[in-house]
Design an enzyme around this catalytic site. Structure first.
Site, PDB file in Angstrom:
ATOM      1  CD  GLU A  14      -5.783   4.218   4.100  1.00 12.51           C
ATOM      2  OE1 GLU A  14      -5.680   3.584   5.201  1.00 12.51           O
ATOM      3  OE2 GLU A  14      -6.832   4.791   3.853  1.00 12.51           O
ATOM      4  CD  GLU A  73       7.748  -9.996  -3.697  1.00 10.48           C
ATOM      5  OE1 GLU A  73       7.261  -8.664  -3.885  1.00 10.48           O
ATOM      6  OE2 GLU A  73       8.954 -10.132  -3.961  1.00 10.48           O
ATOM      7  CG  HIS A 120      28.392   1.095 -19.904  1.00  4.25           C
ATOM      8  ND1 HIS A 120      27.333   0.232 -20.592  1.00  4.25           N
ATOM      9  CD2 HIS A 120      28.532   2.258 -20.959  1.00  4.25           C
ATOM     10  CE1 HIS A 120      26.816   0.895 -21.632  1.00  4.25           C
ATOM     11  NE2 HIS A 120      27.659   1.766 -22.161  1.00  4.25           N
ATOM     12  N   GLY A 121      31.183  -1.243 -16.949  1.00  7.83           N
ATOM     13  CA  GLY A 121      32.376  -0.757 -16.002  1.00  7.83           C
ATOM     14  C   GLY A 121      32.029   0.187 -14.956  1.00  7.83           C
ATOM     15  CD  GLU A 161       0.061   1.327 -11.889  1.00  7.68           C
ATOM     16  OE1 GLU A 161      -0.442   0.818 -12.681  1.00  7.68           O
ATOM     17  OE2 GLU A 161       0.254   2.746 -12.037  1.00  7.68           O
ATOM     18  CD  GLN A 195      31.234 -18.216 -24.322  1.00 12.66           C
ATOM     19  OE1 GLN A 195      31.996 -18.708 -23.506  1.00 12.66           O
ATOM     20  NE2 GLN A 195      30.870 -18.908 -25.383  1.00 12.66           N
TER      21      GLN A 195
HETATM   22  C1  LIG Z   1       7.272   5.790  -6.378  1.00  7.82           C
HETATM   23  C2  LIG Z   1       5.914   5.290  -5.911  1.00  7.82           C
HETATM   24  C3  LIG Z   1       4.847   5.593  -6.390  1.00  7.82           C
HETATM   25  C4  LIG Z   1       3.494   5.068  -6.160  1.00  7.82           C
HETATM   26  N1  LIG Z   1       2.384   5.703  -6.548  1.00  7.82           N
HETATM   27  C5  LIG Z   1       1.305   5.356  -5.955  1.00  7.82           C
HETATM   28  C6  LIG Z   1      -0.008   6.017  -6.479  1.00  7.82           C
HETATM   29  O1  LIG Z   1      -0.006   6.998  -7.088  1.00  7.82           O
HETATM   30  N2  LIG Z   1      -1.324   5.727  -5.856  1.00  7.82           N
HETATM   31  C7  LIG Z   1      -1.250   4.814  -4.843  1.00  7.82           C
HETATM   32  O2  LIG Z   1      -2.558   4.514  -4.261  1.00  7.82           O
HETATM   33  N3  LIG Z   1      -0.146   4.016  -4.294  1.00  7.82           N
HETATM   34  C8  LIG Z   1       0.937   4.270  -5.046  1.00  7.82           C
HETATM   35  N4  LIG Z   1       2.005   3.698  -4.770  1.00  7.82           N
HETATM   36  C9  LIG Z   1       2.181   2.527  -3.591  1.00  7.82           C
HETATM   37  C10 LIG Z   1       2.315   1.213  -4.280  1.00  7.82           C
HETATM   38  O3  LIG Z   1       1.631   0.735  -4.821  1.00  7.82           O
HETATM   39  C11 LIG Z   1       2.609   0.462  -2.817  1.00  7.82           C
HETATM   40  O4  LIG Z   1       3.923   0.906  -2.484  1.00  7.82           O
HETATM   41  C12 LIG Z   1       2.710  -1.234  -3.453  1.00  7.82           C
HETATM   42  O5  LIG Z   1       1.466  -1.573  -3.687  1.00  7.82           O
HETATM   43  C13 LIG Z   1       3.273  -2.071  -2.261  1.00  7.82           C
HETATM   44  O6  LIG Z   1       2.554  -1.841  -1.005  1.00  7.82           O
HETATM   45  P1  LIG Z   1       3.441  -1.596   0.308  1.00  7.82           P
HETATM   46  O7  LIG Z   1       4.860  -0.352  -0.058  1.00  7.82           O
HETATM   47  O8  LIG Z   1       2.709  -1.085   1.485  1.00  7.82           O
HETATM   48  O9  LIG Z   1       4.263  -2.777   0.516  1.00  7.82           O
HETATM   49  P2  LIG Z   1       3.524  -3.936   1.407  1.00  7.82           P
HETATM   50  O10 LIG Z   1       2.403  -4.315   0.849  1.00  7.82           O
HETATM   51  O11 LIG Z   1       3.679  -3.546   2.920  1.00  7.82           O
HETATM   52  O12 LIG Z   1       4.685  -5.216   0.881  1.00  7.82           O
HETATM   53  C14 LIG Z   1       5.809  -5.438   1.625  1.00  7.82           C
HETATM   54  C15 LIG Z   1       6.495  -6.633   0.916  1.00  7.82           C
HETATM   55  O13 LIG Z   1       5.639  -7.659   1.255  1.00  7.82           O
HETATM   56  C16 LIG Z   1       5.091  -8.505   0.324  1.00  7.82           C
HETATM   57  N5  LIG Z   1       4.020  -8.799   0.303  1.00  7.82           N
HETATM   58  C17 LIG Z   1       2.752  -8.311   0.907  1.00  7.82           C
HETATM   59  N6  LIG Z   1       1.639  -9.130   0.768  1.00  7.82           N
HETATM   60  C18 LIG Z   1       2.116 -10.070   0.325  1.00  7.82           C
HETATM   61  C19 LIG Z   1       1.526 -11.508  -0.064  1.00  7.82           C
HETATM   62  N7  LIG Z   1       0.195 -11.508   0.456  1.00  7.82           N
HETATM   63  N8  LIG Z   1       2.174 -12.470  -0.188  1.00  7.82           N
HETATM   64  C20 LIG Z   1       3.506 -12.480  -0.483  1.00  7.82           C
HETATM   65  N9  LIG Z   1       4.254 -11.033  -0.422  1.00  7.82           N
HETATM   66  C21 LIG Z   1       3.353 -10.241   0.209  1.00  7.82           C
HETATM   67  C22 LIG Z   1       5.330  -7.154  -1.088  1.00  7.82           C
HETATM   68  O14 LIG Z   1       5.511  -7.987  -2.230  1.00  7.82           O
HETATM   69  C23 LIG Z   1       6.473  -6.447  -0.560  1.00  7.82           C
HETATM   70  O15 LIG Z   1       7.736  -7.400  -0.933  1.00  7.82           O
HETATM   71  C24 LIG Z   1       3.400   4.038  -5.111  1.00  7.82           C
HETATM   72  C25 LIG Z   1       4.801   3.481  -4.642  1.00  7.82           C
HETATM   73  C26 LIG Z   1       5.933   4.088  -4.840  1.00  7.82           C
HETATM   74  C27 LIG Z   1       7.028   3.538  -4.416  1.00  7.82           C
END
Ligand SMILES: Cc1cc2nc3c(=O)[nH]c(=O)nc-3n(C[C@H](O)[C@H](O)[C@H](O)COP(=O)(O)OP(=O)(O)OC[C@H]3O[C@@H](n4cnc5c(N)ncnc54)[C@H](O)[C@@H]3O)c2cc1C
Length: 384
Positions: free
Chosen positions: A130, A362, A333-334, A358, A274
């Site tokens: 959400e 982090e 590939h530059g 998924e 290299q």
């Molecule tokens: C293209 C795409 C497809 C997706 N498909 C689905 C889907 O089919 N169904 C579904 O339900 N979701 C889906 N998602 C959602 C996805 O799983 C979430 O975007 C993801 O879990 C991260 O949540 P967020 O974007 O709210 O980031 P946030 O949770 O807000 O995180 C922001 C940053 O804070 C870090 N962070 C958060 N909590 C912590 C913690 N406790 N400790 C350290 N660092 C932390 C995160 O690693 C990240 O770097 C999709 C996302 C994308 C981009």
């Protein structure tokens, strides 16, 4: 300890490889053209044709139980097949599979949702994220309130893969007084979707639920047990993410090797420098490591062992590996690597997602560290 495949497994791998080379890779120029012109990578007819051809070759329902008409090839072969499919950027997967948690449904739910999804007649999507709850999935706010034999859903989901195309959604909502519950909600029950443009080719969507009425019999599993189902959905396929990335990385490194041999600079093929050789070598080392971590996680799933720790390690490592490899391949590939004439920039954008969805890098690190700190996993084990 046996790293070999059986004769049958080798034959399956070789048949998939040749299917990908003969039937899927030739579509690559068309995919690039379609995407550049703002159309879907593959139109529905092309995808159906490809799936029909695959089905005739026996590739259908790779991981689907035999009682549902699938091939039930198991986690290791599924991972190996994903590696083969990853060699092409054509967004193709074999048909005949459905989300693992749909098998938890009642007979009626299986008839209405599971079987048509396996047959490719209905499309599902999985919605937990959400706007205010991503990594912190326990904090979802979508609400379900009972009204007689129905539940009324209100809330918003975001980044839902396939959400704009799906016929039904497995949506997670807080159902008072039970807690997080999974509902199967048909599109015609009233939810709306809006595509979200991204830097990759994935087209997630936001989903809006405004007083959507869902019959009681559409609860999947038990009320209040939705979070476990969500973790089962995510956990089941976690090792498949690095698997596909391994195929892409291998294909790209081969491109880099081929290019380095013909591209000349300062009187020599760049393959002789290299600086280039080290990028190629480091890439293969990382790919091999990712391959065995992924297969180990798949093996744990096959053996019915707890695979969560191994899957987190494989997913984190594979996602980071793929991004490092694509960056090096682009560098080798530059300027050409940066153009849209080659698919490298496309992979560069697409693979970036692996470090986010998924479970972000982090969150995987958090899981791995917590397992060690709490004693759920131990260092120094081999084969246990
Ligand atoms: C293209 C795409 C497809 C997706 N498909 C689905 C889907 O089919 N169904 C579904 O339900 N979701 C889906 N998602 C959602 C996805 O799983 C979430 O975007 C993801 O879990 C991260 O949540 P967020 O974007 O709210 O980031 P946030 O949770 O807000 O995180 C922001 C940053 O804070 C870090 N962070 C958060 N909590 C912590 C913690 N406790 N400790 C350290 N660092 C932390 C995160 O690693 C990240 O770097 C999709 C996302 C994308 C981009």
């Amino acid at each position: 300890m046996d790293f070999s495949l059986t004769t049958e497994e080798r034959q399956i791998r070789d048949t998939v490889r040749s299917f990908v080379e003969k039937e899927v890779m030739p579509l690559e120029p068309e995919v690039l053209r379609n995407e550049r012109e703002g159309r879907p990578a593959l139109d529905a007819d092309a995808l159906r044709d490809l799936r029909t051809k695959a089905r005739k070759s026996g590739f259908w329902g790779i991981n689907t139980p035999e009682e549902y008409g699938g091939a039930a090839l198991g986690p290791i072969m599924s991972a190996i097949i994903a590696m083969e499919l990853g060699r092409t950027f054509v967004p193709f997967s074999f048909g005949g599979s459905a989300d693992n948690i749909l098998y938890a449904g009642t007979e009626e739910q299986k008839r209405r949702y599971l079987l048509p999804t396996i047959e490719g007649e209905r499309r599902s999507c999985f919605a937990i994220t959400e706007p205010g709850a991503g990594s912190d999935a326990r904090n979802i706010r979508t609400r379900a309130v009972r009204d007689g034999a129905e539940w009324i859903l209100n809330g918003e989901k975001t980044f839902i893969t396939g959400g704009n195309e799906a016929d039904f959604v497995m949506v997670f909502a807080v159902a008072e007084p039970y807690g997080v519950t999974c509902f199967l909600v048909d599109r015609d029950m009233g939810w709306r979707s809006e595509p979200i443009p991204t830097m990759g080719q994935w087209g997630p969507a936001s989903l809006v639920f405004e007083d959507v009425r869902v019959p009681e019999e559409n609860i999947l599993g038990e009320p209040g047990r939705g979070f476990e189902l969500a973790m089962e959905w995510i956990g089941q396929g976690r090792y498949m993410i690095p698997a596909r990335a391994i195929g892409s990385a291998e294909r790209m490194v081969q491109m880099a090797v081929d290019y380095a041999k013909i591209r000349r600079s300062m009187g020599r093929a760049i393959a002789e420098y290299q600086a280039i050789q080290w990028m190629i070598a480091d890439s293969q080392v990382e790919i091999e490591a990712a391959k065995w971590l992924t297969l180990y996680a798949a093996w744990r799933v096959r053996e019915g062992l707890d695979a969560r720790h191994a899957s987190s390690i494989a997913k984190l490592n594979g996602a980071v590996m793929a991004n490092q490899v694509v960056d090096r391949v682009l560098q080798i590939h530059g300027g050409m690597g940066y153009t849209k004439e080659l698919p490298i920039e496309r992979w560069y954008r697409e693979l970036r997602l692996l470090r986010i969805f998924e479970g972000t890098d982090e969150i995987q690190r958090r899981t791995i560290a917590r397992n060690l700190i709490k004693g759920h996993a131990r260092l120094g084990l081999i084969g246990e």
